[in-house]
Design a protein around this motif. Structure first.
Motif, PDB file in Angstrom:
ATOM      1  N   ARG B  50       0.819  -1.208   0.000  1.00 15.02           N
ATOM      2  CA  ARG B  50       0.000   0.000   0.000  1.00 15.02           C
ATOM      3  C   ARG B  50       0.860   1.267   0.000  1.00 15.02           C
ATOM      4  O   ARG B  50       0.642   2.186  -0.794  1.00 15.02           O
ATOM      5  N   LYS B  58       0.632   9.582  -5.195  1.00 17.28           N
ATOM      6  CA  LYS B  58       0.772  10.978  -4.779  1.00 17.28           C
ATOM      7  C   LYS B  58       1.806  11.706  -5.641  1.00 17.28           C
ATOM      8  O   LYS B  58       1.622  12.878  -5.972  1.00 17.28           O
ATOM      9  N   VAL B  63      -4.855  12.260  -5.157  1.00 16.27           N
ATOM     10  CA  VAL B  63      -5.159  12.460  -3.736  1.00 16.27           C
ATOM     11  C   VAL B  63      -6.140  11.389  -3.284  1.00 16.27           C
ATOM     12  O   VAL B  63      -6.896  10.840  -4.090  1.00 16.27           O
ATOM     13  N   ASN B  64      -6.127  11.084  -1.993  1.00 21.26           N
ATOM     14  CA  ASN B  64      -7.027  10.079  -1.443  1.00 21.26           C
ATOM     15  C   ASN B  64      -8.304  10.709  -0.905  1.00 21.26           C
ATOM     16  O   ASN B  64      -8.298  11.860  -0.459  1.00 21.26           O
ATOM     17  N   ALA B  65      -9.364   9.946  -0.942  1.00 21.54           N
ATOM     18  CA  ALA B  65     -10.640  10.380  -0.384  1.00 21.54           C
ATOM     19  C   ALA B  65     -11.382   9.128   0.058  1.00 21.54           C
ATOM     20  O   ALA B  65     -10.863   8.016  -0.089  1.00 21.54           O
ATOM     21  N   TYR B  66     -12.573   9.325   0.628  1.00 21.96           N
ATOM     22  CA  TYR B  66     -13.343   8.156   1.069  1.00 21.96           C
ATOM     23  C   TYR B  66     -14.831   8.328   0.786  1.00 21.96           C
ATOM     24  O   TYR B  66     -15.430   9.325   1.192  1.00 21.96           O
ATOM     25  N   PHE B  67     -15.398   7.340   0.101  1.00 20.93           N
ATOM     26  CA  PHE B  67     -16.814   7.351  -0.283  1.00 20.93           C
ATOM     27  C   PHE B  67     -17.558   6.249   0.462  1.00 20.93           C
ATOM     28  O   PHE B  67     -16.943   5.294   0.941  1.00 20.93           O
ATOM     29  N   PRO B  68     -18.897   6.361   0.556  1.00 22.23           N
ATOM     30  CA  PRO B  68     -19.659   5.406   1.376  1.00 22.23           C
ATOM     31  C   PRO B  68     -19.528   3.943   0.940  1.00 22.23           C
ATOM     32  O   PRO B  68     -19.439   3.638  -0.242  1.00 22.23           O
ATOM     33  N   ILE B 114     -21.342   5.334  -7.041  1.00 23.39           N
ATOM     34  CA  ILE B 114     -21.489   6.299  -5.945  1.00 23.39           C
ATOM     35  C   ILE B 114     -20.543   7.481  -6.153  1.00 23.39           C
ATOM     36  O   ILE B 114     -20.870   8.631  -5.833  1.00 23.39           O
ATOM     37  N   MET B 118     -21.274  11.801  -6.848  1.00 27.12           N
ATOM     38  CA  MET B 118     -20.626  12.955  -6.227  1.00 27.12           C
ATOM     39  C   MET B 118     -19.960  13.852  -7.280  1.00 27.12           C
ATOM     40  O   MET B 118     -20.056  15.078  -7.208  1.00 27.12           O
ATOM     41  N   TRP B 122     -19.937  17.908  -8.027  1.00 26.74           N
ATOM     42  CA  TRP B 122     -18.746  18.741  -7.834  1.00 26.74           C
ATOM     43  C   TRP B 122     -18.257  19.418  -9.109  1.00 26.74           C
ATOM     44  O   TRP B 122     -17.609  20.456  -9.050  1.00 26.74           O
ATOM     45  N   ARG B 127     -12.433  23.976 -15.390  1.00 27.05           N
ATOM     46  CA  ARG B 127     -11.486  24.363 -14.329  1.00 27.05           C
ATOM     47  C   ARG B 127     -11.510  23.396 -13.158  1.00 27.05           C
ATOM     48  O   ARG B 127     -10.565  23.324 -12.389  1.00 27.05           O
ATOM     49  N   ILE B 133      -8.711  11.220  -8.017  1.00 24.28           N
ATOM     50  CA  ILE B 133      -8.962  10.702  -6.668  1.00 24.28           C
ATOM     51  C   ILE B 133      -8.751   9.191  -6.592  1.00 24.28           C
ATOM     52  O   ILE B 133      -9.103   8.444  -7.501  1.00 24.28           O
ATOM     53  N   TRP B 136      -8.633   4.007  -0.726  1.00 22.11           N
ATOM     54  CA  TRP B 136      -8.242   2.730  -0.120  1.00 22.11           C
ATOM     55  C   TRP B 136      -9.448   2.217   0.644  1.00 22.11           C
ATOM     56  O   TRP B 136      -9.947   2.921   1.531  1.00 22.11           O
TER      57      TRP B 136
END
Lengths: 480, 480
Positions: B50, B58, B63-68, B114, B118, B122, B127, B133, B136
């Motif tokens: 990982r 990176k 970049v990292n994010a977290y979804f449901p 999902i 989003m 967004w 631009r 994104i 993990w």
């Protein structure tokens, strides 16, 4: 981004909290009820929290592992208090691969049960102990009223689960972890916390005792920021987790569990933020320094931009988390407001006059206006920035500590108690009430016992509620 | 630990694979059907995988994010191919908080839907693009036949989801990520991979095209070790993810998705392991060096142990992942076998004679017996160990590459094809068949098209199956 400003914190704390999270792009609502999306800026903050906790876990001999998301319903039912505590909050999988399951699976609300099922298999003798395992995972608790970061149906956390050969060792572990959490909160998040024991009413479902770190938010309400539980042999008995001790006798293991979650992000927001938005502690901030070059004429740009790039590169090479904001379409004023709202601890401004004098302007987020600004030489820039970041970190902790301490009051009787709670703040007072008394106080004032602080161990006095002689001190507050 | 040895790999590959995972304590079966427990040693290996992937993400601007975790069933149904591909494998939550849900929630099998919900919110203009994104997370696919690490109902992975303003940029991204995966596989996991395109039959449900890195395991079967998909505008159209382009026109975004999972752990085991157990590549090994002090008499222990501790400390301070095995109750021979089975790349033996001569013995895991041993001076120990670790890493890659290359054969006709597949190995040959032909070949031989390798772009020949002129080369193999 539609409009930069947020509702001032002083005007409407709750509205401010939601707005700042959405506008700073820490998180967003999702189309799934009660679940949020953690956006990159918020996730980077969580990654820093995670890394600093993980470092501490590993330094104290813990290792990470991963257990299944699903738990058979029958497992939860093995520990009576546990299932009573969690059953109203469960999400249940009834179908898999197109078929109805023989036994429903629960999406883990916490993992004591599934982990004990494994420990029961792994542990044979005292030589296999202690087991010091932590898990980074998502958990689900079906919540009626949700709040970004503070209470969501799904959240991220770490859950430590340890097994020991003696009660003393397990209790020591649970206390050691609480100290570790407090150390993290104070030194990384700049959040002063009160460590103590939970009351019987508030302890973890299935624990012998629960300890907690409690923090005061900017609206003087309490947030439970981390908990560490001594489980005794409760789960071990439910799952048959036994070991041969040194006397060659079979004995149930002694256990702990402990957790910190994405709630911690909410704490950071609420403790440090101000009317203009977020204020992030440098040690956790995804961006510690933002470099904003300033020019009007193109000739100035030619002189300013290379210096800004050089400053950016120097800081980056030194390991500072730095961002260069050279977006041409936005004015410096817009950028200042934007990064202020996003809570970046230090802003570096570089204009033509700064270039002439071989200096840059540093503005600290925690002190608004001129008082927070200083011009520093390009020589020794890295050292100046590092010093300032340390200074901001300390001053945030100082400010939060002063705020908290000035909002904790003693109460001699219930009327005083109600006044203090009504006005906002914590009450610290002797308590000799029963669990039923505690519930009555909560019903009447919305304040609950946050903890019996360790720093008052051995102290007592006259209970403000019952008038009886109390052998312990409690901290009361309204809580998130 | 009951008994040290594992069934030799050469005797029964499949049995060896399961045994080595259980005995080396990488993972264990759980009481939840199809779900495994990743034990600390296995999880440490996954953490290294990982971290090395995350570093690369990176460095390339992700970049990292977290979804449901939960996805409304209706979301999956918005993309036709997607829902067809995944619906047989879904786990479905029907109850939450004690009530039946109005709409069932699916436990994510992958997150395109999902996430698009989003992104649609967004993204407004060019631009806002690209969005780069990664997440993990755990995912669930209800599998009938499971296999530790290779195919489990729940698994851990990363899933990248990017959105771009043009097709070119998105396709470039998907290719860039595949290169990143190949770079990781080769340089960290020491696994040579073949990069190429998936056939229509094998592509991701909802993608325009899928690319893959394919590796050859020790039994000459193929493992898909990572995939990167160009999704075109398929999901964007399903979710209305549009942006105002530079010409002020509304346009659907162009997307990619890509993933590597805990399967990679299975690949590492199967590519490098030998009759004695695991062989871990130094760059990913949780323990790179194990120090085993050797003594018989107590007087020897007094001399040997401090030297072993010194060596351990020096390596540790230098950032080497080292373990000192000073367990008094176990013999050196037992320890040697144990750490060999667990695949530690380098063993350091220190006995009384080594102490006398100011040297230690280094034994490399990849070369058994005396040939793999060398005595090195305590002077410059860190440098010697570092050199050896690099050497082991390279030699594992070399060995795996030679093995793979010697087991890829050309086939001029279907009979030759069947012989090669029967004997074990990959076929690399021109292909002009239809998707139906491909399915027929798979039914008859169990071999499928692993990929159309990029290194053969532009090449062709006579199809071994149809006899027609083919404008591309395919790699066939039996796959996990």
């Amino acid at each position: 981004m539609a409009g930069q400003g947020v509702t001032p914190r002083s005007e409407d704390y709750s509205k401010w909290y939601n707005e700042v999270i959405l506008k700073a792009e820490l998180a967003d609502y999702s189309p799934v009820k009660g679940c949020m999306v953690i956006r990159p800026y918020g996730y980077a903050l969580w990654e820093n929290i995670r890394d600093q906790l993980d470092r501490r876990f590993k330094a104290t001999g813990h290792v990470n592992a991963y257990f299944p998301l699903f738990i058979p319903m029958s497992f939860l039912e093995k520990e009576k208090e546990h299932v009573e505590g969690f059953s109203p909050e469960l999400a249940v999988v009834t179908h898999g691969g197109g078929k109805k399951l023989e036994e429903p699976l629960v999406v883990r609300p916490t993992s004591e049960t599934i982990i004990n099922a494994m420990y029961a298999k792994w542990v044979r003798s005292y030589r296999d102990l202690p087991i010091l395992i932590n898990q980074w995972a998502n958990v689900v608790r079906w919540e009626m009223r949700t709040r970004l970061f503070l209470r969501t149906t799904e959240f991220l956390w770490q859950e430590g689960h340890t097994a020991h050969a003696s009660r003393e060792e397990a209790e020591e572990e649970a206390r050691r972890i609480l100290d570790l959490y407090a150390d993290f909160a104070v030194n990384e998040a700049a959040i002063p916390v009160i460590s103590g024991m939970k009351s019987e009413n508030e302890k973890f479902a299935g624990a012998v005792w629960s300890s907690t770190i409690e923090a005061m938010m900017g609206d003087k309400k309490a947030l439970q920021a981390g908990t560490s539980h001594y489980l005794g042999q409760n789960f071990a008995k439910a799952f048959g987790t036994r070991f041969l001790n040194k006397n060659n006798e079979l004995e149930y293991v002694y256990q702990t569990s402990w957790g910190v979650s994405t709630r911690m992000v909410g704490a950071v927001i609420m403790v440090h933020g101000d009317d203009k938005g977020l204020v992030l502690p440098p040690r956790l901030a995804p961006i510690q320094v933002v470099v904003v070059p300033i020019w009007r004429k193109d000739a100035d740009k030619q002189r300013v931009l290379p210096v800004a790039q050089k400053a950016y590169q120097e800081l980056r090479d030194a390991g500072v988390r730095v961002k260069l904001d050279d977006r041409p379409e936005l004015s410096p004023g817009f950028k200042f407001n934007d990064w202020e709202m996003r809570g970046v601890p230090v802003r570096m401004e570089i204009g033509p006059r700064d270039v002439d004098s071989g200096a840059v302007m540093l503005a600290r987020r925690d002190i608004p206006g001129r008082d927070g600004k200083q011009s520093v030489s390009m020589q020794g820039l890295v050292a100046s920035v590092r010093r300032l970041l340390v200074d901001v970190q300390h001053s945030l902790l100082d400010r939060a500590t002063r705020f908290r301490d000035s909002n904790i009051h003693e109460a001699k009787n219930y009327d005083e108690f109600k006044e203090i709670i009504e006005a906002g703040g914590f009450v610290r007072a002797p308590w000799a009430g029963t669990p039923e008394d505690e519930l009555r106080v909560k019903e009447e004032t919305k304040a609950s016992i946050r903890c019996f602080p360790f720093d008052a161990d051995g102290k007592g006095g006259t209970c403000f509620y019952t008038g009886k002689s109390a052998d312990r001190i409690a901290i009361f507050g309204k809580a998130y």
